[in-house]
Motif scaffolding. Structure first.
Motif, PDB file in Angstrom:
ATOM      1  N   ARG A   1       0.830  -1.206   0.000  1.00 16.33           N
ATOM      2  CA  ARG A   1       0.000   0.000   0.000  1.00 16.33           C
ATOM      3  C   ARG A   1       0.867   1.260   0.000  1.00 16.33           C
ATOM      4  N   ALA A   2       1.900   1.257   0.849  1.00 16.49           N
ATOM      5  CA  ALA A   2       2.790   2.414   0.906  1.00 16.49           C
ATOM      6  C   ALA A   2       3.589   2.553  -0.392  1.00 16.49           C
ATOM      7  N   ARG A   3       3.917   1.420  -1.030  1.00 14.35           N
ATOM      8  CA  ARG A   3       4.621   1.490  -2.308  1.00 14.35           C
ATOM      9  C   ARG A   3       3.760   2.166  -3.372  1.00 14.35           C
ATOM     10  N   ASP A   4       2.486   1.811  -3.377  1.00 11.51           N
ATOM     11  CA  ASP A   4       1.583   2.437  -4.344  1.00 11.51           C
ATOM     12  C   ASP A   4       1.583   3.947  -4.179  1.00 11.51           C
ATOM     13  N   LYS A   5       1.504   4.393  -2.946  1.00  5.74           N
ATOM     14  CA  LYS A   5       1.507   5.836  -2.693  1.00  5.74           C
ATOM     15  C   LYS A   5       2.826   6.466  -3.129  1.00  5.74           C
ATOM     16  N   THR A   6       3.910   5.772  -2.813  1.00  7.96           N
ATOM     17  CA  THR A   6       5.216   6.309  -3.178  1.00  7.96           C
ATOM     18  C   THR A   6       5.361   6.431  -4.685  1.00  7.96           C
ATOM     19  N   MET A   7       4.946   5.412  -5.418  1.00  5.10           N
ATOM     20  CA  MET A   7       5.057   5.464  -6.875  1.00  5.10           C
ATOM     21  C   MET A   7       4.176   6.561  -7.465  1.00  5.10           C
ATOM     22  N   LYS A   8       3.019   6.763  -6.876  1.00  5.11           N
ATOM     23  CA  LYS A   8       2.145   7.831  -7.376  1.00  5.11           C
ATOM     24  C   LYS A   8       2.758   9.205  -7.116  1.00  5.11           C
ATOM     25  N   MET A   9       3.423   9.361  -5.959  1.00  2.70           N
ATOM     26  CA  MET A   9       4.081  10.637  -5.702  1.00  2.70           C
ATOM     27  C   MET A   9       5.254  10.857  -6.651  1.00  2.70           C
ATOM     28  N   LEU A  10       6.034   9.797  -6.902  1.00  3.83           N
ATOM     29  CA  LEU A  10       7.140   9.915  -7.842  1.00  3.83           C
ATOM     30  C   LEU A  10       6.638  10.226  -9.252  1.00  3.83           C
ATOM     31  N   GLU A  11       5.557   9.577  -9.637  1.00  2.44           N
ATOM     32  CA  GLU A  11       4.968   9.841 -10.952  1.00  2.44           C
ATOM     33  C   GLU A  11       4.516  11.293 -11.068  1.00  2.44           C
ATOM     34  N   MET A  12       3.922  11.812  -9.996  1.00  4.98           N
ATOM     35  CA  MET A  12       3.433  13.183 -10.009  1.00  4.98           C
ATOM     36  C   MET A  12       4.574  14.182 -10.116  1.00  4.98           C
ATOM     37  N   MET A  13       5.710  13.856  -9.509  1.00  8.92           N
ATOM     38  CA  MET A  13       6.829  14.801  -9.500  1.00  8.92           C
ATOM     39  C   MET A  13       7.624  14.815 -10.799  1.00  8.92           C
ATOM     40  N   ARG A  14       7.353  13.886 -11.682  1.00 11.02           N
ATOM     41  CA  ARG A  14       8.033  13.904 -12.980  1.00 11.02           C
ATOM     42  C   ARG A  14       7.436  14.984 -13.863  1.00 11.02           C
ATOM     43  N   SER A  15       8.264  15.667 -14.611  1.00 17.46           N
ATOM     44  CA  SER A  15       7.792  16.700 -15.527  1.00 17.46           C
ATOM     45  C   SER A  15       7.206  16.062 -16.776  1.00 17.46           C
ATOM     46  N   PRO A  16       6.372  16.798 -17.549  1.00 13.15           N
ATOM     47  CA  PRO A  16       5.798  16.247 -18.796  1.00 13.15           C
ATOM     48  C   PRO A  16       6.869  15.754 -19.758  1.00 13.15           C
TER      49      PRO A  16
END
Length: 546
Positions: free
Chosen positions: A492-507
């Motif tokens: 569950r925490a991994r899912d959140k972490t990956m979503k945060m990393l995905e969000m922080m990537r630029s277009p």
């Protein structure tokens, strides 16, 4: 009933604020007169039990938690919020006034109605008055903060003036010995730290002895209902040694005989114990509040204790009681806050500021129980708003970084991050940098795993709907830290972490380095994680629905 009934029979000339200058000698029919005010009704309403009253009078009864006894011995049903305008009786009253040259009655103002009701309440005994606060909590109608506070103001808990010496002062710490807490996993998602369900001051052992008289009484539930008066007389005695004997016995029996906690938790006994909570004698005060802790452990007692006005006294104990009393008061508030019906009331009555102050207490038990009380109280949206207005964020962030309350402070911060105001206040207080720094420094271990995942939960909450989070996280070096800790997290925490990393990537990074990104994630979690990357379309990068 005779005395009480006579008090209801106000004459129209004396009580009515609308009495004309020239009063007709003929009295109005009884059904035209409000049983509370004793005057003609200007705004009659029907309550759930069918009786008709002046609207402002019945509302005053509800606000003050008072149920009047009518001349015929019955009591109206005030548990329901139902008040139906009695148009027929109003028109009949006005017709009667016209035919007898009497001015139409006007509605009684709220202040005057409240004064009348208070006069009626004055004839009740102390125990009945003690019920005033509770009748408004969870019995079918809403009570505003103003009404709750007004009810408490009318029955102030008193001031503590500790005597320089105590009569027969005893060491009371041996009644509670420390033991492992009974714990359950929190019912709130994203908080992996197990939460205690009993205050730190509670344990199942006790070594004090009961007087044979009280032991016989309390160990026999059948005798209890018949002989309760005897126990209450001992608690209400003016002799301090009898008070001590009563509260020490009550404290032990409520600890060792769990099956009796519900049966002995009566309004009369709680009223007697309440008066001893403000005792100037250490032994009496400490044992009285400890008995309240024990009684509060039973779910069916929690709301009852709050309704009977115990919370304001517990709050005063936090502010000025003996040190051991403060520890037990924090434990009692924690226990009472476990019930959802109590959360709002405890916050309204003013428990949040002293609980925040107790986070700095010298007593570890008081600190822990205060933190857990704040955690459960912060599950309520109104209490979250109060905590934010109290400026609690910097204090909680400091505790999260250092000290033995780090895990509990993190849980409270996770609750505060559930609202937009809380997220904004935490971002303003550099919470992102704080949490990233904690992740960077957390070592291995079971407690460390819980801390790590709570930090991830807090960061993820801050990332929701915030345009500021991305920049603050990058400035704090979150990308590197999150990639490093990801392999130690739960799914569950991994899912959140990956979503945060995905969000922080630029277009640009998303379009030009997709394969590189998948390789990074795959190297951490294995090839099977690719299913996450290809099936995330239903939630999106910032979705919280998982």
């Amino acid at each position: 009933m005779g005395n009480r009934r006579s008090k209801w029979r106000f004459s129209l000339h004396r009580s009515s604020p609308t009495t004309p200058k020239t009063q007709n000698p003929q009295s109005p029919p009884e059904e035209f007169v409000c049983p509370i005010s004793g005057s003609l009704m200007g705004d009659p309403v029907i309550v759930a039990s069918g009786q008709t009253f002046e609207r402002s009078c019945i509302q005053a009864c509800k606000n003050l938690g008072f149920t009047p006894t009518l001349p015929n011995g019955s009591k109206p049903d005030l548990a329901s919020s139902l008040m139906i305008p009695n148009i027929a009786i109003k028109a009949t009253i006005q017709n009667w006034c016209d035919s007898h040259s009497v001015e139409w009655p006007k509605s009684i103002e709220g202040g005057e109605a409240e004064k009348l009701v208070r006069g009626l309440m004055g004839s009740d005994d102390e125990e009945e008055k003690g019920l005033g606060l509770g009748l408004g909590l969870g019995l079918g109608f809403e009570v505003s903060e103003k009404e709750l506070l007004e009810s408490v103001k009318n029955t102030p808990p008193g001031k503590f003036v500790h005597a320089a010496t105590e009569l027969n002062r005893r060491t009371t710490s041996h009644f509670y010995s420390s033991s492992s807490e009974e714990s359950v996993v929190s019912t709130i998602p994203d908080t992996p730290l197990p939460l205690a369900t009993r205050p730190c001051c509670y344990s199942s052992s006790s070594s004090s002895s009961l007087s044979s008289e009280i032991e016989t009484l309390l160990l026999n539930p059948n005798l209890l209902s018949e002989e309760e008066e005897e126990m209450i007389v001992k608690l209400k005695s003016s002799q301090v040694f009898e008070q001590e004997e009563g509260v020490i016995s009550l404290r032990k029996i409520t600890k060792s005989k769990e099956e009796l906690r519900v049966s002995i938790c009566t309004p009369r006994l709680l009223s007697a114990v309440r008066s001893l909570l403000i005792s100037r004698y250490l032994t009496v005060q400490v044992n009285a509040v400890a008995a309240v802790v024990n009684l509060s452990l039973e779910k069916s007692n929690k709301v009852k204790i709050v309704r009977l006005g115990i919370v304001p006294v517990l709050i005063d104990l936090l502010k000025g009681g003996f040190p051991e009393s403060q520890e037990h008061a924090a434990g009692a508030l924690f226990s009472l806050a476990l019930d959802d019906e109590n959360k709002t009331a405890i916050g309204v009555l003013g428990a949040l500021p002293p609980l925040l102050h107790m986070l700095r207490s010298e007593s570890k038990g008081a600190r822990n129980d205060s933190a857990l009380a704040l955690y459960h109280l912060s599950l309520d949206s109104s209490n979250r708003t109060k905590l934010l207005k109290l400026g609690s964020i910097p204090t909680l962030l400091t505790l999260a970084k250092t000290g033995d309350l780090a895990s509990r402070a993190l849980l409270i911060l996770c609750n505060l991050a559930a609202c937009s105001e809380g997220r904004a206040a935490m971002l303003d207080s550099n919470a992102v940098e704080c949490f990233v720094g904690m992740l960077r420094e957390i070592e291995l271990g079971s407690d460390a795993n819980a801390m790590r995942e709570n930090c991830i939960s807090a960061l993820y909450a801050l990332s929701q709907g915030s345009l500021r989070f991305k920049g603050l996280a990058k400035d704090a070096g979150a990308v590197e830290v999150l990639r490093k800790v990801m392999e130690r997290l739960s799914n569950r925490a991994r899912d959140k972490t990956m979503k945060m990393l995905e969000m922080m990537r630029s277009p640009t990074e998303r379009e030009g380095h997709q394969q590189e990104w998948e390789n990074i994630v795959g190297s951490i979690l294995g090839s099977g994680v690719m299913n996450w990357n290809h099936n995330k379309g239903d939630g999106g990068a910032n979705s919280s629905g998982f």
